[in-house]
Design an enzyme around this catalytic site. Structure first.
Site, PDB file in Angstrom:
ATOM      1  N   ASN A 222       0.162   0.689   6.473  1.00 46.65           N
ATOM      2  CA  ASN A 222       0.698  -0.321   5.569  1.00 46.65           C
ATOM      3  C   ASN A 222       1.205  -1.481   6.406  1.00 46.65           C
ATOM      4  O   ASN A 222       1.740  -1.279   7.495  1.00 46.65           O
ATOM      5  CB  ASN A 222       1.886   0.222   4.760  1.00 46.65           C
ATOM      6  CG  ASN A 222       1.476   1.261   3.754  1.00 46.65           C
ATOM      7  OD1 ASN A 222       0.301   1.492   3.515  1.00 46.65           O
ATOM      8  ND2 ASN A 222       2.462   1.904   3.159  1.00 46.65           N
ATOM      9  N   GLY A 223       1.122  -2.692   5.878  1.00 44.65           N
ATOM     10  CA  GLY A 223       1.640  -3.849   6.584  1.00 44.65           C
ATOM     11  C   GLY A 223       0.530  -4.699   7.159  1.00 44.65           C
ATOM     12  O   GLY A 223      -0.635  -4.596   6.747  1.00 44.65           O
TER      13      GLY A 223
ATOM     14  N   GLU B 155      14.186 -14.738 -16.742  1.00 43.30           N
ATOM     15  CA  GLU B 155      13.703 -13.363 -16.634  1.00 43.30           C
ATOM     16  C   GLU B 155      12.752 -13.022 -17.770  1.00 43.30           C
ATOM     17  O   GLU B 155      11.734 -12.338 -17.563  1.00 43.30           O
ATOM     18  CB  GLU B 155      14.895 -12.403 -16.613  1.00 43.30           C
ATOM     19  CG  GLU B 155      14.527 -10.924 -16.571  1.00 43.30           C
ATOM     20  CD  GLU B 155      13.754 -10.504 -15.345  1.00 43.30           C
ATOM     21  OE1 GLU B 155      13.220  -9.381 -15.350  1.00 43.30           O
ATOM     22  OE2 GLU B 155      13.667 -11.287 -14.373  1.00 43.30           O
TER      23      GLU B 155
ATOM     24  N   HIS C  24      14.710 -33.510 -20.851  1.00 43.22           N
ATOM     25  CA  HIS C  24      14.341 -33.963 -19.517  1.00 43.22           C
ATOM     26  C   HIS C  24      12.978 -33.422 -19.086  1.00 43.22           C
ATOM     27  O   HIS C  24      12.727 -33.259 -17.891  1.00 43.22           O
ATOM     28  CB  HIS C  24      15.416 -33.558 -18.512  1.00 43.22           C
ATOM     29  CG  HIS C  24      16.752 -34.151 -18.807  1.00 43.22           C
ATOM     30  ND1 HIS C  24      17.096 -35.429 -18.453  1.00 43.22           N
ATOM     31  CD2 HIS C  24      17.823 -33.640 -19.469  1.00 43.22           C
ATOM     32  CE1 HIS C  24      18.322 -35.694 -18.860  1.00 43.22           C
ATOM     33  NE2 HIS C  24      18.791 -34.618 -19.477  1.00 43.22           N
TER      34      HIS C  24
ATOM     35  N   TRP D  44      -3.989  -2.169  -0.750  1.00 46.19           N
ATOM     36  CA  TRP D  44      -4.022  -3.460  -1.431  1.00 46.19           C
ATOM     37  C   TRP D  44      -4.540  -4.461  -0.420  1.00 46.19           C
ATOM     38  O   TRP D  44      -3.921  -4.688   0.619  1.00 46.19           O
ATOM     39  CB  TRP D  44      -2.621  -3.831  -1.905  1.00 46.19           C
ATOM     40  CG  TRP D  44      -2.547  -5.014  -2.808  1.00 46.19           C
ATOM     41  CD1 TRP D  44      -2.888  -5.077  -4.123  1.00 46.19           C
ATOM     42  CD2 TRP D  44      -2.063  -6.322  -2.470  1.00 46.19           C
ATOM     43  NE1 TRP D  44      -2.646  -6.325  -4.628  1.00 46.19           N
ATOM     44  CE2 TRP D  44      -2.133  -7.126  -3.637  1.00 46.19           C
ATOM     45  CE3 TRP D  44      -1.559  -6.907  -1.301  1.00 46.19           C
ATOM     46  CZ2 TRP D  44      -1.752  -8.459  -3.669  1.00 46.19           C
ATOM     47  CZ3 TRP D  44      -1.179  -8.240  -1.329  1.00 46.19           C
ATOM     48  CH2 TRP D  44      -1.276  -8.992  -2.496  1.00 46.19           C
TER      49      TRP D  44
ATOM     50  N   LYS E  47       4.884  -3.301  -6.343  1.00 45.39           N
ATOM     51  CA  LYS E  47       6.295  -3.016  -6.591  1.00 45.39           C
ATOM     52  C   LYS E  47       7.175  -3.448  -5.430  1.00 45.39           C
ATOM     53  O   LYS E  47       8.174  -4.127  -5.618  1.00 45.39           O
ATOM     54  CB  LYS E  47       6.470  -1.511  -6.851  1.00 45.39           C
ATOM     55  CG  LYS E  47       7.900  -1.120  -7.232  1.00 45.39           C
ATOM     56  CD  LYS E  47       8.301  -1.716  -8.559  1.00 45.39           C
ATOM     57  CE  LYS E  47       9.671  -1.281  -8.990  1.00 45.39           C
ATOM     58  NZ  LYS E  47      10.096  -1.972 -10.218  1.00 45.39           N
TER      59      LYS E  47
ATOM     60  N   LYS F 254       8.922 -11.804 -17.184  1.00 46.76           N
ATOM     61  CA  LYS F 254       8.385 -10.539 -17.694  1.00 46.76           C
ATOM     62  C   LYS F 254       7.101 -10.770 -18.470  1.00 46.76           C
ATOM     63  O   LYS F 254       6.131 -10.026 -18.341  1.00 46.76           O
ATOM     64  CB  LYS F 254       9.415  -9.841 -18.588  1.00 46.76           C
ATOM     65  CG  LYS F 254      10.498  -9.112 -17.836  1.00 46.76           C
ATOM     66  CD  LYS F 254       9.932  -7.916 -17.086  1.00 46.76           C
ATOM     67  CE  LYS F 254      10.816  -7.559 -15.912  1.00 46.76           C
ATOM     68  NZ  LYS F 254      10.713  -8.472 -14.771  1.00 46.76           N
TER      69      LYS F 254
ATOM     70  N   ARG G 103       2.721   0.841  -6.702  1.00 49.63           N
ATOM     71  CA  ARG G 103       2.819  -0.151  -5.638  1.00 49.63           C
ATOM     72  C   ARG G 103       1.669  -1.141  -5.680  1.00 49.63           C
ATOM     73  O   ARG G 103       1.707  -2.183  -5.024  1.00 49.63           O
ATOM     74  CB  ARG G 103       2.851   0.548  -4.278  1.00 49.63           C
ATOM     75  CG  ARG G 103       4.051   1.458  -4.096  1.00 49.63           C
ATOM     76  CD  ARG G 103       3.935   2.286  -2.842  1.00 49.63           C
ATOM     77  NE  ARG G 103       4.125   1.507  -1.636  1.00 49.63           N
ATOM     78  CZ  ARG G 103       5.295   1.304  -1.052  1.00 49.63           C
ATOM     79  NH1 ARG G 103       6.385   1.817  -1.572  1.00 49.63           N
ATOM     80  NH2 ARG G 103       5.392   0.599   0.042  1.00 49.63           N
TER      81      ARG G 103
ATOM     82  N   CYS H 141       0.826  -1.204   0.000  1.00 50.40           N
ATOM     83  CA  CYS H 141       0.000   0.000   0.000  1.00 50.40           C
ATOM     84  C   CYS H 141       0.861   1.255   0.000  1.00 50.40           C
ATOM     85  O   CYS H 141       2.074   1.201   0.150  1.00 50.40           O
ATOM     86  CB  CYS H 141      -0.903   0.005   1.222  1.00 50.40           C
ATOM     87  SG  CYS H 141      -1.680  -1.579   1.579  1.00 50.40           S
TER      88      CYS H 141
ATOM     89  N   GLU I 146       4.277 -11.590 -16.047  1.00 56.12           N
ATOM     90  CA  GLU I 146       3.866 -10.416 -15.272  1.00 56.12           C
ATOM     91  C   GLU I 146       3.028  -9.452 -16.089  1.00 56.12           C
ATOM     92  O   GLU I 146       2.037  -8.891 -15.593  1.00 56.12           O
ATOM     93  CB  GLU I 146       5.115  -9.666 -14.769  1.00 56.12           C
ATOM     94  CG  GLU I 146       5.883 -10.348 -13.662  1.00 56.12           C
ATOM     95  CD  GLU I 146       7.125  -9.557 -13.277  1.00 56.12           C
ATOM     96  OE1 GLU I 146       7.363  -9.408 -12.079  1.00 56.12           O
ATOM     97  OE2 GLU I 146       7.844  -9.093 -14.184  1.00 56.12           O
TER      98      GLU I 146
END
Length: 609
Positions: A98-99, A483, A506, A74, A604, A487, A27, A2, A490
């Protein structure tokens, strides 16, 4: 997760709060709210949705409110709704948070037994209720806050406003980031410096266990368990980021802007050290005695930073010939790590506030390791708590999906590898000079690679209906396959997997079917022939091969699509090869109508577990 913004001064707080919240949108959030003092009390406006939805319900014209709090939430406790949005308040006390308050259920039960009423499903609401309880016992506001926070378990950042103190705010930090901004006759606090850059460059990064009393005439900082204030000026730092660094500057999205900023960010990160890389070790407090006997490095990180750590493993082991273990921070923190006297512990974190990475760093330090953090934010928790800090110079990264911070992390790891190689006598002067000169060429190579943007956009148009992707790489470019896949996941929400190309037989080969896009990182290096064999395996089963290579002619007729990049030293090729994958993810996401700057369900800075 948040975002918090607070203001005390002589200007109207509402435009400042809204602007600050917009700068924290990266965020991730699902509701937003504002509280301000109107001269006779506190008004609260909050709603589910985006800041634009909040703006619709705010009074027009904006009242003359010179003290206020803003929040983007959030959801962690209670569904996204206006009722659960922050700020929360009772009896003239308003709180943003926040938290996570881990023991809120027990606290809430006791308060209900005492007759307190709750109006939301959040953990946050216990905070104003408890402060109110202590105020009824004739405690001062500061003591009521102290008594309340002493009973809270978890990590959090809190902002508080009271009708009884009309020109005052309080901010408290335990675990979640919070910064104080010092202006000219005005004061701010926020979750991130990017929220306040248009208003000040002077910041205090609050430490765990501190509370700040903020008034029009100044601030008073103290530890919650100490009656005496802490000197403010000794903690204030100047940030050299400009407001435009946190704005789009004509680009359609922050992600695209940040991809284009990578050459500059890379040069800013490496320029200070390339003349004499070994001096970086002295700057970090890593003396000859401490480094000459190094036999092992432990590196921890999360997400994209973890992929940078994997690239760094290849670099350091090849250049400095030191064994490197890389672990995901969320796993490391729950094991009993083996840390010997000849081990250097490295944490990699863009924000310096990633909860899992901080916990791993603290565990290593507790066990006697020398801790080095590679971080992008001056004054962050990781940078303050580590023994040494190697800063990347990426500037603020607003897009949730990391791009420039990732390449700068690899640049910093390359500097460290060269420095250790020189110190340990594993690099000859000629080899060290070659690496230094090649590293200085990387920003220009990055610039040239970014010019493939239009071609990659056209390629992306042919891929937007793909149901899945496979990314393959070998050696130092295997982490780039990871990566690239991350990306795409995401940004476009298309399932994608990254694999070492040598692992094809494999398991992953079972995924190959007609038309499946397979992105292969194929630089012409000592593994090129092996990679070519993997390409042939994919083509034989009908897959569509998209190759990233520095020698396109060697792949003509063997692949379906070629993305050409400049030829770089093999140790540095990951920095170049990742850029087309960033651009591909960006364009596929845009063409699919996705919010590339704020992907769903992501934030973020992951400051809670």
């Amino acid at each position: 997760m948040c975002g918090i913004v607070g203001y005390v001064g002589r200007r109207n707080s509402l435009p400042i709060l809204i602007d600050g919240l917009k700068r924290l949108e990266y965020r991730g959030y699902d509701s937003a709210g504002i509280a301000f003092q109107n001269g006779s009390g506190i008004e609260v406006y909050k709603t589910k949705g985006k800041i634009r939805d909040l703006q619709k319900i705010l009074p027009h014209p904006a009242p003359d409110a010179m003290v206020g709090l803003g929040h983007t939430r959030w959801a962690t406790h209670g569904v996204p709704s206006s009722r659960n949005a922050h700020p929360h308040g009772t009896n003239g006390i308003v709180v943003v948070h926040n938290g996570i308050i881990e023991n809120y259920r027990n606290l809430r039960s006791h308060l209900i037994e005492e007759g307190f009423e709750f109006y939301s499903d959040t953990d946050t609401e216990v905070i104003p209720q408890m402060i109110s309880r202590y105020l009824r016992r004739n405690l001062s506001m500061l003591d009521a806050i102290r008594e309340t926070v002493a009973q809270l378990r978890g990590t959090f950042a809190i902002g508080i406003m009271s009708e009884a103190l009309p020109n005052t705010l309080f901010s408290i930090r335990r675990g979640s980031p919070l910064v104080i901004g010092i202006g000219d006759g005005e004061y701010f606090f926020a979750s991130d410096v990017s929220a306040l850059l248009p208003y000040t460059r002077k910041f205090i990064f609050m430490e765990d266990g501190q509370i700040c009393t903020i008034g029009r005439d100044g601030i008073e900082l103290r530890y919650l368990d100490s009656p005496e204030p802490t000197p403010v000026e000794t903690q204030a730092v100047e940030i050299d980021w400009t407001p435009s660094m946190a704005e789009k500057e004509g680009y359609d999205h922050f992600m695209l802007k940040e991809i284009h900023e990578q050459p500059r960010a890379m040069m800013d990160t490496i320029r200070e050290w390339t003349d004499d890389p070994e001096k970086i070790l002295d700057e970090l407090g890593l003396s000859v005695k401490r480094t000459i006997g190094l036999n092992r490095l432990q590196v921890v990180a999360c997400g994209t930073s973890y992929h940078a750590a994997l690239v760094g493993k290849y670099m350091i082991e090849d250049i400095a010939r030191i064994s490197v273990d890389v672990e995901i921070a969320s796993e490391y923190r729950y094991k009993r790590p083996i840390i010997e006297h000849d081990t250097l512990f490295i944490s990699i974190t863009q924000s310096g506030e990633t909860a899992d990475t901080l916990a791993a760093q603290r565990e290593a330090r507790k066990r006697g390791a020398w801790t080095l953090t590679i971080c992008n934010v001056v004054g962050s928790t990781s940078s303050r708590e580590a023994d040494s800090v190697l800063y990347t110079r990426a500037g603020p990264e607003i897009g949730v999906a990391s791009t420039k911070a990732f390449t700068c992390q690899i640049g910093a790891l390359c500097l460290l590898a060269i420095a250790l190689g020189i110190r340990m006598g594993r690099l000859t002067p000629g080899e060290a000079n070659t690496l230094r000169s090649q590293l200085l060429k990387v920003p220009a190579f990055m610039e040239k690679t970014i010019r493939t943007n239009s071609a990659i956009e056209e390629l992306a148009r042919t891929l937007i209906y793909a149901k899945a992707f496979l990314y393959l790489g070998r050696g130092i470019n295997y982490p780039i396959a990871l990566e690239g896949a991350l990306k795409l996941k995401e940004i476009s929400y298309i399932p994608a997997e990254g694999y070492p190309a040598g692992e094809m037989k494999h398991g992953p080969i079972a995924l190959i079917e007609e038309g499946l896009p397979v992105v292969v990182i194929a630089p012409v290096d000592n593994l090129f022939e092996k990679t070519l064999s993997n390409i042939e395996e994919v083509k034989a089963r009908g897959g569509r091969v998209i190759a990233v290579t520095d020698e396109p002619e060697l792949l003509r007729g063997k692949v379906d699509d070629v993305i050409t990049v400049p030829s770089a030293h093999f140790s540095l090729s990951p920095i170049i090869n990742v850029i087309p994958l960033q651009l591909l993810a960006y364009h596929v996401g845009i063409l699919r109508g996705c919010d590339v700057d704020q992907p769903r369900n992501l934030a973020k800075s992951v400051t809670v577990e």
